[in-house]
Design an enzyme around this catalytic site. Structure first.
Site, PDB file in Angstrom:
ATOM      1  N   SER A 232      40.048  42.030  43.197  1.00 15.15           N
ATOM      2  CA  SER A 232      39.341  41.966  41.921  1.00 15.15           C
ATOM      3  C   SER A 232      37.837  42.183  42.159  1.00 15.15           C
ATOM      4  O   SER A 232      37.471  43.210  42.726  1.00 15.15           O
ATOM      5  CB  SER A 232      39.638  40.636  41.220  1.00 15.15           C
ATOM      6  OG  SER A 232      39.275  40.688  39.865  1.00 15.15           O
ATOM      7  N   GLU A 356      48.849  44.426  35.878  1.00 14.65           N
ATOM      8  CA  GLU A 356      47.708  43.557  36.129  1.00 14.65           C
ATOM      9  C   GLU A 356      47.534  42.478  35.065  1.00 14.65           C
ATOM     10  O   GLU A 356      47.344  41.311  35.368  1.00 14.65           O
ATOM     11  CB  GLU A 356      46.425  44.383  36.230  1.00 14.65           C
ATOM     12  CG  GLU A 356      46.376  45.316  37.425  1.00 14.65           C
ATOM     13  CD  GLU A 356      45.926  44.626  38.695  1.00 14.65           C
ATOM     14  OE1 GLU A 356      45.514  43.460  38.622  1.00 14.65           O
ATOM     15  OE2 GLU A 356      45.979  45.263  39.762  1.00 14.65           O
ATOM     16  N   HIS A 442      47.721  40.296  37.687  1.00 17.57           N
ATOM     17  CA  HIS A 442      46.480  40.317  38.451  1.00 17.57           C
ATOM     18  C   HIS A 442      46.415  39.117  39.393  1.00 17.57           C
ATOM     19  O   HIS A 442      46.652  37.983  38.994  1.00 17.57           O
ATOM     20  CB  HIS A 442      45.307  40.266  37.471  1.00 17.57           C
ATOM     21  CG  HIS A 442      43.973  40.552  38.065  1.00 17.57           C
ATOM     22  ND1 HIS A 442      43.645  41.782  38.586  1.00 17.57           N
ATOM     23  CD2 HIS A 442      42.867  39.787  38.212  1.00 17.57           C
ATOM     24  CE1 HIS A 442      42.398  41.746  39.019  1.00 17.57           C
ATOM     25  NE2 HIS A 442      41.907  40.545  38.813  1.00 17.57           N
TER      26      HIS A 442
END
Length: 536
Positions: A232, A356, A442
């Site tokens: 990320s 995600e 995610h």
């Protein structure tokens, strides 16, 4: 020489955490001094350039935590580049983590550390194999995510012991977050002169890598085989570090997990009323009743006011810029650098999860999609034909537009210059969650990357643990050899846009196959390019 002392290991007993949604060398020698074999559960001592350390024997690995890699950025050092790390003469306790950097503590993300927070937070943690053969070990330096607003190197799922057991030295660290880490203002720009300004968190990352380069041999690591790895915002940081000249030579491989690549960071300065790092900083100062503020005025703002209400759900865009293009440290948008081939010429693994933002409840997916469309300035009408209906668009578009398409594009740009790059798609869902979860959300790949499912809530099957072991094996092999070849694992070929194949980590196992949804990814890429959304 490492000495041993009989003492029960004193460490915080962490509750295993489930993964929530995270939106976004003085005295050194090449072989290292860790030669004696301590008894598990006792303290161990070693010496680094800064002074003596007392760490912990964890069985197969030795750990040393809360090592300062820079001076505390407090008082007059707030909003300055990191300064030289302190030295000490007495033995420093390195058995437990230090404070995290100041940040919000969201109740919905149980993976976060619950340690105290403070501005005095620039420390790192090292796990090193106790038994080494063949010389110094490869090094993995983990850069945590959290939108440049939250996170730390002490989160339980980032414990480096399982990777270190495989023969790598693992380093995690903290860097300044929120406005403490990313803040620009004309007064600070003038004070910095020809030096970088604004991106203090990224300056911290470079300082941590410099510490690793200078000191890791003492702790068993090979400073010529350093892999930077992040997810990320940490993955985005890896991509920018590949373009930051001050970081070149401090790492030799890169792993990017859901790091984006098309992010548009604002410039330090902009003409007229356009948004910039400085204009946002001036707006924040004005909100504190400071007009024409001096650097001293800014540093006198209380901690709580600087922290504000900033979090991932409240981005406070009027008064928080995040990372910026300052022209001295960060000089380019990522995609622009990759298009020109200006990034560091190092082997790279890059990829994303297959869904995600799929863990976002259906009720809120439209809101997330609308926010993504607004942030990227893309008309919804141009996206709808690619997905057929609003529900499908809301489910898949934010994931593909923000993560999957940029990862594939950057891999293709790297491969076009004959640079070694490997692409993956992570779609594995633990067996216990498959009834309620359609894809890998995610950050759900992170505990697999560290082989740390035991740090998560819930029960995990033999298949879950096999998948985690496979991913960790690939990552350590890459750190060791510069290519992700691992014994008893499917061969993972370098990415080639002509064949467009990737490593697919899915519920049916680990295979190599065609990149998923390529027609949609191609269309998304053409759309962004046609709307001039690609970095300049």
């Amino acid at each position: 020489m490492v000495q041993t002392r009989r003492r029960l290991k004193s460490r915080t007993a962490w509750t295993a955490a489930c993964l929530g949604v995270t939106l976004m060398a003085l005295g050194a020698c090449a072989q290292g001094p860790i030669a004696a074999v301590p008894t598990p559960g006792v303290s161990i001592e070693t010496r680094i350039a800064q002074g003596p350390l007392k760490g912990v024997d964890e069985g197969a690995v030795l750990s040393f935590k809360n090592i300062p890699y820079a001076a505390p950025p407090v008082g007059d050092l707030r909003w300055r580049a990191p300064q030289a790390a302190p030295h000490w003469s007495e033995v420093r306790d390195a058995s437990t983590y230090g404070d995290d950097c100041i940040q919000p503590r969201p109740a919905w993300d149980d993976t976060q550390s619950r340690l105290p927070t403070s501005e005095d937070c620039l420390s790192l943690n090292v796990w090193t194999p106790k038994h080494r053969t063949g010389g110094p070990a490869p090094v993995i330096v983990w850069i945590h995510g959290g939108g440049f607003i939250m996170g730390s190197g002490s989160q339980p799922i980032f414990d480096g012991a399982r990777l270190a057991e495989r023969g790598a030295v693992v380093v995690t660290f903290n860097y300044r977050l929120g406005r403490f880490g990313f803040f620009a203002h004309p007064a600070l720009t003038a004070e910095a002169g020809a030096a970088p300004t604004g991106n203090y968190g990224l300056m911290d990352q470079v300082a941590a890598l410099q510490w690793v380069h200078d000191n890791i041999a003492v702790l068993g690591g090979d400073p010529s085989r350093v892999t930077i790895m992040g997810q990320s915002a940490g993955g985005g940081s890896v991509l920018q570090l590949m373009n930051i000249q001050q970081a070149h030579g401090l790492f030799h491989r890169a792993i990017v997990q859901s790091g984006g690549g098309r992010d548009q960071w604002p410039d330090l300065k902009a003409a007229g009323d356009a948004r910039s790092g400085e204009s946002v900083g001036v707006a924040f100062a004005s909100a504190q009743n400071l007009r024409n503020a001096s650097a001293a005025d800014l540093r006198a703002i209380p901690v709580d006011r600087i922290k504000g209400r900033l979090d991932l759900l409240t981005p406070e865009k009027d008064t928080f810029s995040g990372p910026i293009i300052d022209g001295k440290l960060v000089t380019t948008q990522v995609l622009s650098a990759f298009t020109r081939g200006a990034q560091a010429d190092v082997p790279m693994i890059i990829g994303a999860t297959d869904l995600e933002l799929g863990v976002v409840p259906a009720l809120f997916r439209g809101m997330v999609a609308d926010r993504t469309i607004a942030d990227m300035n893309i008309p919804r009408d141009s996206l709808t034909p690619l997905y057929g209906d609003r529900s499908t668009l809301n489910t898949y578009m934010p994931s593909e537009l923000t993560f999957a398409e940029p990862a594939r594009r950057l891999a293709a740009l790297d491969a076009a210059r004959n640079r070694p790059v490997w692409l993956y798609s992570f779609g594995y869902v633990p067996e216990e969650k498959r009834r309620d979860t359609a894809g890998a959300g995610h950050a759900t790949d992170v505990p697999f990357s560290f082989d740390n499912l035991n740090r998560m809530k819930g029960s995990f099957s033999e298949a879950d643990n096999r998948t985690a072991a496979a991913l960790a094996d690939y990552w350590v092999a890459f750190a060791r050899d510069g290519r992700p070849d691992a014994a008893d694992r499917p061969a993972w070929p370098r990415y080639d846009a002509r064949t467009d194949r990737a490593l697919l980590i899915g519920n049916d196992g680990v295979t190599v196959g065609p990149v998923p949804n390529t027609q949609r990814l191609d269309a998304l890429g053409r759309l962004r390019d046609s709307l001039n959304a690609a970095p300049r």
